[in-house]
Scaffold this motif. Sequence first.
Motif: not given
Length: 235
Positions: A37-41, A60-62, A80-82, A164-166, A205-208, A221-226, A230-232
């Motif tokens: 779960a990507i919880t940034k913001t 998180e990415n920061r 850490f993903v950023g 690996v990651m992408a 893989g992300m939300s989309g 899978v790294r899923v945030g907004s779903a 939605k983030r700003t």
Amino acid sequence: MDPRTAQIAANLAAVRERIAAACRAAGREPESVTLVAITKTYPADDVARLVELGVRDVGENRDQEAAPKAAAVPDVRWHFVGQLQRNKARSVVTYADVVHSVDSLRLVDALTDAVVRSGRETPLGALVQVSLDDDERRGGAVTGAVEKVAEAIAASPALRLLGVMAVAPVDWAPDDAFARLAAISGRIKQRFTGPDGTPDWISAGMSGDLESAILHGSTHVRVGSALLGKRTPLG
Ligand SMILES: *Cc1c(COP(=O)(O)O)cnc(C)c1O
């Protein structure tokens, strides 16, 4: 259950169902895919809600944002993903279990040094972030550098090569991106399987685009907004 927890619970159920359906379509077991779960913001309270709902892997990415949240919610695996600046390595190694975004020899050195100085007892998990379109600006090792970075991680006494990651380039069909990553993963597994195991993680893989990533072998899978909304644009 407070309304926010109920909302996150519904989102989480929907994401888990998407993962299960994608696994069925790919002939894979749902347990073969870990949800990060990507919880940034979003605040630490939301991380705590996810944990209460059974999530065990959070990313998180920061560093500025991750460090206080990891301190507030310690009992999960932090990813850490950023893009990681070398001067943040010493902070990141104090809370992260896995860094997904290792993309240069200099970063391998900085992380190794940071782990050694920290007195941390377990190696830090590390994934080579691959730049699938060889555009370095958005992070990731270009094609020719991937194996060199993997080799440096494998040789580091403080790091453990996991895979690996992408991130799929925005203007690529996800299937093309993740098929390419799968091929790279195959080479990394073949070359670096050893006493420490097989570096078989594919963080993709992300939300989309998580369905396409799972079809092509994603294990994380790294899923945030779903999950959280939605983030700003800044996030
Ligand atoms: C934000 C982020 C994600 C999650 O993206 P969503 O589209 O919100 O699911 C995944 N990976 C990385 C590296 C990110 O920065």
